[in-house]
Design a protein around this motif. Structure first.
Motif, PDB file in Angstrom:
ATOM      1  N   HIS A 220       0.817  -1.216   0.000  1.00 50.06           N
ATOM      2  CA  HIS A 220       0.000   0.000   0.000  1.00 50.06           C
ATOM      3  C   HIS A 220       0.853   1.270   0.000  1.00 50.06           C
ATOM      4  O   HIS A 220       0.305   2.372   0.027  1.00 50.06           O
ATOM      5  CB  HIS A 220      -0.918   0.020   1.224  1.00 50.06           C
ATOM      6  N   LEU A 221       2.161   1.114  -0.002  1.00 53.70           N
ATOM      7  CA  LEU A 221       3.071   2.257   0.046  1.00 53.70           C
ATOM      8  C   LEU A 221       3.676   2.518  -1.335  1.00 53.70           C
ATOM      9  O   LEU A 221       3.835   1.584  -2.126  1.00 53.70           O
ATOM     10  CB  LEU A 221       4.184   1.994   1.067  1.00 53.70           C
ATOM     11  N   PRO A 222       4.041   3.754  -1.634  1.00 53.07           N
ATOM     12  CA  PRO A 222       4.640   4.062  -2.938  1.00 53.07           C
ATOM     13  C   PRO A 222       5.918   3.257  -3.171  1.00 53.07           C
ATOM     14  O   PRO A 222       6.688   3.000  -2.238  1.00 53.07           O
ATOM     15  CB  PRO A 222       4.951   5.559  -2.843  1.00 53.07           C
ATOM     16  N   LYS A 223       6.137   2.871  -4.411  1.00 52.43           N
ATOM     17  CA  LYS A 223       7.302   2.050  -4.742  1.00 52.43           C
ATOM     18  C   LYS A 223       8.615   2.776  -4.471  1.00 52.43           C
ATOM     19  O   LYS A 223       9.633   2.134  -4.198  1.00 52.43           O
ATOM     20  CB  LYS A 223       7.244   1.637  -6.222  1.00 52.43           C
ATOM     21  N   ASN A 224       8.585   4.109  -4.546  1.00 52.69           N
ATOM     22  CA  ASN A 224       9.838   4.849  -4.350  1.00 52.69           C
ATOM     23  C   ASN A 224      10.116   5.168  -2.887  1.00 52.69           C
ATOM     24  O   ASN A 224      11.122   5.802  -2.571  1.00 52.69           O
ATOM     25  CB  ASN A 224       9.830   6.138  -5.167  1.00 52.69           C
ATOM     26  N   LEU A 225       9.230   4.738  -1.983  1.00 55.99           N
ATOM     27  CA  LEU A 225       9.467   4.952  -0.556  1.00 55.99           C
ATOM     28  C   LEU A 225      10.486   3.917  -0.075  1.00 55.99           C
ATOM     29  O   LEU A 225      10.381   2.731  -0.391  1.00 55.99           O
ATOM     30  CB  LEU A 225       8.164   4.810   0.226  1.00 55.99           C
ATOM     31  N   ARG A 226      11.468   4.365   0.689  1.00 55.62           N
ATOM     32  CA  ARG A 226      12.491   3.445   1.201  1.00 55.62           C
ATOM     33  C   ARG A 226      11.936   2.757   2.443  1.00 55.62           C
ATOM     34  O   ARG A 226      11.931   3.312   3.533  1.00 55.62           O
ATOM     35  CB  ARG A 226      13.771   4.207   1.521  1.00 55.62           C
ATOM     36  N   VAL A 227      11.463   1.544   2.240  1.00 56.52           N
ATOM     37  CA  VAL A 227      10.799   0.782   3.299  1.00 56.52           C
ATOM     38  C   VAL A 227      11.647  -0.430   3.648  1.00 56.52           C
ATOM     39  O   VAL A 227      12.078  -1.173   2.766  1.00 56.52           O
ATOM     40  CB  VAL A 227       9.393   0.325   2.860  1.00 56.52           C
ATOM     41  N   ARG A 228      11.886  -0.633   4.942  1.00 61.62           N
ATOM     42  CA  ARG A 228      12.587  -1.821   5.422  1.00 61.62           C
ATOM     43  C   ARG A 228      11.647  -2.589   6.352  1.00 61.62           C
ATOM     44  O   ARG A 228      10.942  -1.982   7.152  1.00 61.62           O
ATOM     45  CB  ARG A 228      13.864  -1.445   6.171  1.00 61.62           C
ATOM     46  N   THR A 229      11.673  -3.911   6.245  1.00 59.92           N
ATOM     47  CA  THR A 229      10.807  -4.730   7.077  1.00 59.92           C
ATOM     48  C   THR A 229      11.639  -5.655   7.961  1.00 59.92           C
ATOM     49  O   THR A 229      12.638  -6.222   7.516  1.00 59.92           O
ATOM     50  CB  THR A 229       9.841  -5.578   6.230  1.00 59.92           C
ATOM     51  N   VAL A 230      11.210  -5.785   9.196  1.00 57.52           N
ATOM     52  CA  VAL A 230      11.860  -6.664  10.174  1.00 57.52           C
ATOM     53  C   VAL A 230      10.789  -7.566  10.762  1.00 57.52           C
ATOM     54  O   VAL A 230       9.754  -7.078  11.228  1.00 57.52           O
ATOM     55  CB  VAL A 230      12.534  -5.858  11.302  1.00 57.52           C
ATOM     56  N   GLN A 231      11.017  -8.853  10.731  1.00 56.34           N
ATOM     57  CA  GLN A 231      10.096  -9.794  11.371  1.00 56.34           C
ATOM     58  C   GLN A 231      10.731 -10.330  12.644  1.00 56.34           C
ATOM     59  O   GLN A 231      11.821 -10.909  12.595  1.00 56.34           O
ATOM     60  CB  GLN A 231       9.786 -10.976  10.451  1.00 56.34           C
ATOM     61  N   ALA A 232      10.076 -10.122  13.765  1.00 53.88           N
ATOM     62  CA  ALA A 232      10.510 -10.723  15.027  1.00 53.88           C
ATOM     63  C   ALA A 232       9.771 -12.051  15.190  1.00 53.88           C
ATOM     64  O   ALA A 232       8.540 -12.091  15.094  1.00 53.88           O
ATOM     65  CB  ALA A 232      10.206  -9.788  16.190  1.00 53.88           C
ATOM     66  N   VAL A 233      10.522 -13.108  15.395  1.00 50.70           N
ATOM     67  CA  VAL A 233       9.959 -14.451  15.451  1.00 50.70           C
ATOM     68  C   VAL A 233      10.440 -15.144  16.718  1.00 50.70           C
ATOM     69  O   VAL A 233      11.644 -15.152  17.003  1.00 50.70           O
ATOM     70  CB  VAL A 233      10.376 -15.276  14.218  1.00 50.70           C
TER      71      VAL A 233
END
Length: 269
Positions: A220-233
């Protein structure tokens, strides 16, 4: 397996060996944060019943705010439109809860208070991102939401809802629940966009299912937005899918728990 994922698993394993000690978690987050920056947004997933994940979240808040880089803390645990922006740094926990309209029954305040208050004490606004309950029924009946994901991604989201509800949902209710998930993700993404400040990072905390790169908030975020994802498991890396995160953060396994039995009881079955 990518180099980034191998690095992430190594970091996660070290986290597990550290045993969840808060000060060591702070140090580890500080050391590894540069591998995620620069970022307009970091989406930090959690298992809701893993208390160690709140230690990781608080450490991210601390590290980013002490660098002067934290634009806002966005939470799944409060509704979009709720905010602490008008509060002073020395606001009381009761004032913070009131500003966020915190639902202690759904999200025990004692679990999340250290994370929320860490941001407030640094003068960082805490923003609710979740879809308000009043909008749930409307979103359930919006077929247009079905078009957001392509076929395979939509099928994956539907399967996740089915499994997550232990096959207790009637087939007719699956797509309405998928739409709610999509609408929640869209609401949190919109909150992230509203909170952006040039040169800083918005930190979002939500359940792991919401931060998945291929079907969650990132879509849902713009492709040019610098997005990082972290999964805590809590447990092993096998419970997280390699393509869905820039970093996996492992914590100690939780005691066995029959979530489906609890859900069957809740559903009266």
């Amino acid at each position: 397996m990518t180099r980034r994922l191998r690095s992430a698993i190594a970091v996660a394993t070290l986290t597990l060996l550290l045993g969840g000690c808060a000060t060591r978690t702070d140090a580890l987050v500080e050391r590894r944060l540069d591998s995620l920056l620069p970022a307009d947004a970091i989406l930090l997933g959690e298992q809701h019943d893993a208390d160690a994940h709140r230690d990781v979240q608080r450490a991210f808040v601390r590290a980013l705010s002490e660098r002067g880089q934290l634009a806002a803390l966005v939470l799944e645990m409060a509704d979009r439109g709720r905010s602490t922006a008008a509060l002073a740094r020395d606001a009381s926990p009761a004032q913070v809860q009131a500003s966020l309209h915190w639902d202690d029954a759904g999200w025990p305040w004692a679990r999340y208070a250290p994370v929320v208050m860490a941001a407030v004490r640094k003068g960082v606004p805490v923003l609710g991102g979740n879809l308000p309950r009043a909008e749930l029924r409307q979103r359930m009946n919006e077929p247009a939401l079905d078009q957001h994901l392509d076929g395979p991604a939509l099928a994956r989201q539907r399967e996740a809802i089915r499994i997550g509800h232990c096959d207790l949902l009637p087939a007719a209710r699956l797509m309405p629940m998928v739409r709610v998930q999509l609408a929640r993700d869209a609401s949190m993404a919109a909150t992230v966009m509203d909170a952006r400040i040039s040169g800083k990072t918005v930190l979002l905390v939500a359940g792991n299912g919401h931060v998945l790169r291929e079907i969650g908030i990132p879509t849902h975020l713009p492709k040019n937005l610098r997005v990082r994802t972290v999964q805590a498991v809590a447990g092993s890396a096998s419970s997280a899918e390699s393509g869905d995160a820039d970093m996996l953060w492992l914590t100690a396994p939780l005691p066995p728990r029959d979530h489906c039995a609890e859900l069957r009881k809740q559903f009266g079955r």
